[in-house]
Design a protein around this motif. Structure first.
Motif, mmCIF file in Angstrom:
data_model
loop_
_atom_site.group_PDB
_atom_site.id
_atom_site.type_symbol
_atom_site.label_atom_id
_atom_site.label_comp_id
_atom_site.label_asym_id
_atom_site.label_seq_id
_atom_site.Cartn_x
_atom_site.Cartn_y
_atom_site.Cartn_z
ATOM 1 N N GLY A 91 -7.927 -4.189 -19.846
ATOM 2 C CA GLY A 91 -6.076 -4.129 -19.360
ATOM 3 C C GLY A 91 -6.118 -4.541 -18.666
ATOM 4 N N GLU A 92 -7.230 -5.044 -17.980
ATOM 5 C CA GLU A 92 -6.971 -6.155 -16.421
ATOM 6 C C GLU A 92 -5.988 -6.982 -16.491
ATOM 7 O OE1 GLU A 92 -10.499 -3.729 -16.215
ATOM 8 O OE2 GLU A 92 -9.975 -4.835 -17.331
ATOM 9 N N THR A 93 -5.394 -7.966 -15.788
ATOM 10 C CA THR A 93 -4.783 -9.465 -15.231
ATOM 11 C C THR A 93 -6.172 -9.834 -14.388
ATOM 12 O OG1 THR A 93 -2.593 -8.489 -15.046
ATOM 13 C CG2 THR A 93 -3.663 -10.342 -14.348
ATOM 14 N N LEU A 94 -6.617 -11.607 -14.911
ATOM 15 C CA LEU A 94 -6.988 -12.390 -14.922
ATOM 16 C C LEU A 94 -6.431 -13.883 -14.244
ATOM 17 C CD1 LEU A 94 -10.116 -12.222 -13.740
ATOM 18 C CD2 LEU A 94 -10.414 -12.912 -16.324
ATOM 19 N N THR A 95 -6.741 -14.524 -14.084
ATOM 20 C CA THR A 95 -6.223 -16.012 -13.285
ATOM 21 C C THR A 95 -7.059 -16.821 -13.292
ATOM 22 O OG1 THR A 95 -6.072 -15.850 -10.817
ATOM 23 C CG2 THR A 95 -4.248 -14.483 -12.518
ATOM 24 N N GLY A 96 -6.510 -17.612 -13.844
ATOM 25 C CA GLY A 96 -7.871 -19.091 -14.110
ATOM 26 C C GLY A 96 -6.480 -20.981 -14.030
ATOM 27 N N MET A 97 -7.239 -21.296 -13.283
ATOM 28 C CA MET A 97 -6.711 -22.853 -12.873
ATOM 29 C C MET A 97 -7.730 -23.919 -13.703
ATOM 30 S SD MET A 97 -5.388 -24.815 -9.766
ATOM 31 C CE MET A 97 -6.504 -25.662 -9.209
ATOM 32 N N ALA A 98 -7.269 -24.497 -14.211
ATOM 33 C CA ALA A 98 -7.956 -25.724 -15.101
ATOM 34 C C ALA A 98 -7.171 -27.109 -15.505
ATOM 35 C CB ALA A 98 -9.259 -25.415 -16.321
ATOM 36 N N ASN A 99 -8.270 -28.092 -15.496
ATOM 37 C CA ASN A 99 -7.247 -29.016 -16.293
ATOM 38 C C ASN A 99 -6.583 -28.775 -17.815
ATOM 39 O OD1 ASN A 99 -10.428 -31.227 -16.452
ATOM 40 N ND2 ASN A 99 -9.885 -30.002 -17.403
ATOM 41 N N ILE A 100 -5.902 -29.834 -17.952
ATOM 42 C CA ILE A 100 -5.586 -29.798 -19.709
ATOM 43 C C ILE A 100 -5.223 -31.477 -19.822
ATOM 44 C CG2 ILE A 100 -3.382 -29.084 -18.739
ATOM 45 C CD1 ILE A 100 -3.442 -27.877 -21.581
ATOM 46 N N TYR A 101 -5.490 -31.542 -21.360
ATOM 47 C CA TYR A 101 -5.602 -33.137 -21.800
ATOM 48 C C TYR A 101 -4.734 -33.132 -22.811
ATOM 49 C CZ TYR A 101 -10.430 -34.334 -18.993
ATOM 50 O OH TYR A 101 -10.924 -35.236 -18.285
ATOM 51 N N TYR A 102 -4.261 -32.112 -23.183
ATOM 52 C CA TYR A 102 -2.468 -32.326 -24.023
ATOM 53 C C TYR A 102 -1.455 -31.851 -22.845
ATOM 54 C CZ TYR A 102 -7.450 -32.061 -26.875
ATOM 55 O OH TYR A 102 -8.399 -32.288 -27.727
ATOM 56 N N ALA A 103 -0.214 -31.552 -24.106
ATOM 57 C CA ALA A 103 0.482 -30.337 -23.623
ATOM 58 C C ALA A 103 0.552 -29.964 -23.535
ATOM 59 C CB ALA A 103 2.200 -31.120 -24.665
ATOM 60 N N VAL A 104 0.983 -28.864 -22.421
ATOM 61 C CA VAL A 104 0.749 -27.700 -21.831
ATOM 62 C C VAL A 104 1.312 -26.237 -23.582
ATOM 63 C CG1 VAL A 104 1.181 -25.418 -20.917
ATOM 64 C CG2 VAL A 104 0.995 -28.071 -19.838
ATOM 65 N N PRO A 105 0.767 -25.604 -23.755
ATOM 66 C CA PRO A 105 1.508 -24.504 -25.279
ATOM 67 C C PRO A 105 1.907 -24.022 -24.777
ATOM 68 C CG PRO A 105 -1.126 -24.306 -24.437
ATOM 69 C CD PRO A 105 -1.248 -25.245 -23.412
ATOM 70 N N PRO A 106 3.075 -23.049 -25.697
ATOM 71 C CA PRO A 106 3.156 -21.912 -25.369
ATOM 72 C C PRO A 106 2.934 -20.780 -25.318
ATOM 73 C CG PRO A 106 3.426 -23.037 -27.284
ATOM 74 C CD PRO A 106 2.576 -23.680 -26.780
ATOM 75 N N GLY A 107 3.610 -19.814 -24.347
ATOM 76 C CA GLY A 107 2.797 -18.913 -23.726
ATOM 77 C C GLY A 107 2.408 -17.954 -24.683
ATOM 78 N N PRO A 108 1.565 -17.176 -24.110
ATOM 79 C CA PRO A 108 0.987 -15.730 -24.992
ATOM 80 C C PRO A 108 2.780 -15.075 -25.577
ATOM 81 C CG PRO A 108 0.739 -14.681 -22.670
ATOM 82 C CD PRO A 108 1.023 -16.505 -22.492
ATOM 83 N N ASP A 109 3.564 -14.841 -24.834
ATOM 84 C CA ASP A 109 4.540 -14.219 -25.712
ATOM 85 C C ASP A 109 5.512 -15.115 -27.230
ATOM 86 O OD1 ASP A 109 4.902 -12.245 -24.193
ATOM 87 O OD2 ASP A 109 6.236 -13.247 -22.283
ATOM 88 N N SER A 110 4.829 -16.162 -27.449
ATOM 89 C CA SER A 110 5.348 -17.160 -28.205
ATOM 90 C C SER A 110 4.237 -18.000 -28.947
ATOM 91 C CB SER A 110 6.716 -18.325 -28.191
ATOM 92 O OG SER A 110 6.132 -18.755 -27.185
ATOM 93 N N ASN A 111 2.744 -17.297 -28.883
ATOM 94 C CA ASN A 111 1.375 -17.874 -28.728
ATOM 95 C C ASN A 111 0.874 -17.047 -29.881
ATOM 96 O OD1 ASN A 111 -0.454 -19.630 -29.314
ATOM 97 N ND2 ASN A 111 -0.288 -20.244 -27.173
ATOM 98 N N SER A 112 0.949 -16.590 -30.686
ATOM 99 C CA SER A 112 0.227 -15.327 -31.258
ATOM 100 C C SER A 112 -1.236 -16.528 -31.303
ATOM 101 C CB SER A 112 0.352 -15.605 -32.987
ATOM 102 O OG SER A 112 -0.391 -16.979 -33.458
ATOM 103 N N TYR A 113 -1.631 -16.929 -31.155
ATOM 104 C CA TYR A 113 -3.652 -17.386 -30.124
ATOM 105 C C TYR A 113 -3.836 -17.036 -29.261
ATOM 106 C CZ TYR A 113 -7.091 -20.145 -28.580
ATOM 107 O OH TYR A 113 -8.709 -20.101 -28.072
ATOM 108 N N TRP A 114 -2.521 -17.549 -27.909
ATOM 109 C CA TRP A 114 -3.197 -16.696 -26.978
ATOM 110 C C TRP A 114 -3.422 -14.914 -27.252
ATOM 111 C CZ3 TRP A 114 -0.558 -19.677 -22.490
ATOM 112 C CH2 TRP A 114 -1.108 -19.074 -20.903
ATOM 113 N N ALA A 115 -1.665 -14.757 -27.129
ATOM 114 C CA ALA A 115 -1.603 -13.408 -27.437
ATOM 115 C C ALA A 115 -2.915 -12.465 -28.148
ATOM 116 C CB ALA A 115 -0.367 -12.770 -28.658
ATOM 117 N N GLY A 116 -3.425 -13.276 -29.497
ATOM 118 C CA GLY A 116 -4.917 -12.233 -29.866
ATOM 119 C C GLY A 116 -6.129 -13.264 -29.430
#
Length: 551
Positions: A91-116
């Motif tokens: 349940g901890e929070t972990l933060t990160g920064m990285a490059n992306i080659y695509y449009a930024v995807p939706p956040g976990p509240d509206s992205n079931s993949y990220w939530a999963g």
């Protein structure tokens, strides 16, 4: 792999001025690449590079080799073993920064993949996603701030003062990853030794590498165009190669052999037996620019440009070379990234005549295969910010261990393809195919925080998997490394880019006969003064401090 005055020990020297040592076995001294090298400082102590323990839970159709040939799969494995038995977090929070080659995807509240993903990791993973085009500029401004993410991808570009930066702001992971300690993170232990070299700094291990294969690049060709022109896809000598380029060229039909000058330059460099950027003999380094072989390559390029086999816009780096290759405007796309194979296949699925080939390169005189320039074995590295609580570092490593799950595992399947029925469906052969939802949602840049070693996977196209595996099996055994990979030069990070641009601009003018060939000597002298000699001395000092004994 190359003549060397230094033993390939697996130590990272901890005394002042030393650099990462080449690791024993495999392709420890792998070839040229962007990214940062490594340099020691006055930090005491020493550490060993992580022990390599390959994952064996999934059986490939075509096995990999210790030299670096990637394992190949005809289809995605039907059985997907679990490689991480417990959730990394609680349940901890972990933060990160990285490059992306695509449009930024939706956040976990509206992205079931990220939530999963968060559910599987047991953490609230919060990511800063920065366009790859802007990442080199974003990195130093982030570092200058006081609130660093827990995990930070180092740019895939030279970073000035990197060893000092790592020592000041990021964590030496030696106690967690050195030698057999990495066995606590078995998916990270599955990353080959060659990929760990750029993490070695200041007598320790800083970060986790984003691995890439030993092959580095492929020499792609349009085999269908070769066949139509009646020429061999495997020219045996310089003369046959030149004849083939002329046969492939028809300006009246808007067709040329090459689109960018770097493509014939790369092929001719191998054919003329240039070093892989640097050559090392008896502790002394020689850059490819300084060799007779490079001068021969420039001579050949003058003749090639004059013959008209290169696209008229060959000296424009913005030229869309991939699109020209797909369109059949050019027949040879040399030294392009090997992961692009599947994309070329997909891009041309509607062209029944398209046939992708991989061209071997022979020596100029036709006496056999030329030496292949091996890749550096990594894309970039992910470093962990210093933490007051050491348990936060262990949490981050457990998460990275999950993200590095090997091909075919349950974790890998979710990481790349998400949930079946939502993010992907299965084709008739059991291969995951992204849905429109999955295409949007799964592009989180977690693969630039940790990744598994590359595998050859062309679903449902065994002939393509076999072609790549055969090509790697042919070229990697004759490969030569860039001996400075794994070492750090401040001049290379801070001054060489400008010096190299100036040099290559001059060479391009020579190729186009806007300057005389005799100017090459002055260009080399200027490059040496601007960066070359200082780089050489810094690399040689680092290698001497690291190696010490003769091989």
């Amino acid at each position: 792999m190359s003549k060397s005055a230094f033993s390939r020990r697996s130590l990272i020297a901890g005394a002042g001025g030393s650099a990462a040592l080449f690791a024993a076995g495999g392709l420890a001294g792998c070839s040229s690449g962007g990214g940062s090298g490594s340099e020691g400082s006055s930090a005491g102590g020493s550490a060993t590079l992580p022990t390599y323990t390959p994952y064996t839970g999934v059986t490939p159709d075509l096995p990999g080799t210790e030299e670096g040939v990637d394992p190949a799969y005809y289809n995605f494995p039907a059985d997907n073993p679990v490689s991480v038995s417990e959730k990394p977090g609680n349940g901890e929070t972990l933060t990160g920064m990285a490059n992306i080659y695509y449009a930024v995807p939706p956040g976990p509240d509206s992205n079931s993949y990220w939530a999963g993903l968060n559910e599987r990791l047991g953490v609230d993973l919060q990511l800063q996603m920065v366009s790859a085009a802007d990442y080199t500029q974003k990195f130093p401004t982030t570092i200058a701030g006081n609130d660093l993410p827990d995990m930070v991808q180092v740019p895939n570009a030279p970073v000035p003062n990197l060893p000092q930066l790592l020592k000041a702001r990021f964590t030496d992971l030696s106690e967690h990853l050195s030698g057999d300690a990495i066995n606590d993170y078995p998916n990270l232990a599955n990353i080959p030794t060659r990929s760990w070299l750029p993490t070695a700094h200041n007598g320790g291990i800083y970060g986790v590498p984003i691995p890439r294969g030993a092959i580095g690049v492929y020499h792609f060709i349009r085999a269908d165009l070769f066949e139509a022109a009646g020429v061999s896809t495997e020219p045996q000598s310089y003369e046959e190669f030149v004849d083939a380029t002329k046969a492939l060229t028809d300006p009246g039909q808007r067709r040329w052999a090459f689109s960018l000058v770097n493509q014939p330059r790369q092929l001719l460099g191998r054919m003329n037996e240039e070093p892989n950027v640097w050559a090392e003999d008896g502790g002394q380094l020689t850059h490819m620019y300084e060799t007779e072989q490079y001068a021969q390559t420039v001579t050949d390029l003058i003749a090639m440009w004059k013959s008209g086999v290169m696209h008229p816009d060959s000296f424009n780096p913005a030229q869309p070379f991939k699109q020209l290759f797909n369109a059949g405007t050019v027949a040879i796309n040399a030294a392009d990234g090997y992961p692009g194979y599947i994309q070329y296949v997909l891009d041309n699925a509607g062209n029944p005549n398209f046939r992708l080939g991989l061209m071997p390169v022979n020596k100029r005189d036709g006496s056999g295969l030329a030496e292949w320039a091996l890749g550096p074995g990594y894309y970039s590295i992910n470093v962990l910010t210093k933490q007051e609580d050491p348990e936060k570092i262990k949490l981050a490593l457990r998460v990275l261990n999950w993200l590095a799950a090997p091909f075919g595992t349950e974790e890998y399947l979710y990481r790349l393809y998400g949930e079946e029925g939502v993010d992907h469906t299965l084709d008739a052969d059991g291969n995951p195919v992204l849905t429109p939802t999955g295409t949007t949602n799964t592009v989180l840049p977690i693969r630039y925080l940790a990744d598994s070693p590359y595998n050859i996977y062309v679903p449902g196209r065994p002939q393509d998997a076999e072609q790549q595996h055969d090509y790697q099996s042919l070229e990697i055994p004759v490969g030569i490394p860039n001996p400075v990979v794994g070492f750090y030069s401040e001049t290379a990070a801070s001054a060489n880019a400008a010096a190299d641009i100036n040099f290559n601009d001059g060479v391009n003018a020579i190729i186009q006969e806007r300057r005389p060939f005799s100017d090459l000597e002055n260009l080399i002298s200027t490059w040496r003064s601007a960066a070359g000699d200082a780089m050489r001395n810094e690399y040689q000092d680092a290698m001497q401090a690291a190696g010490g004994t003769s091989a």
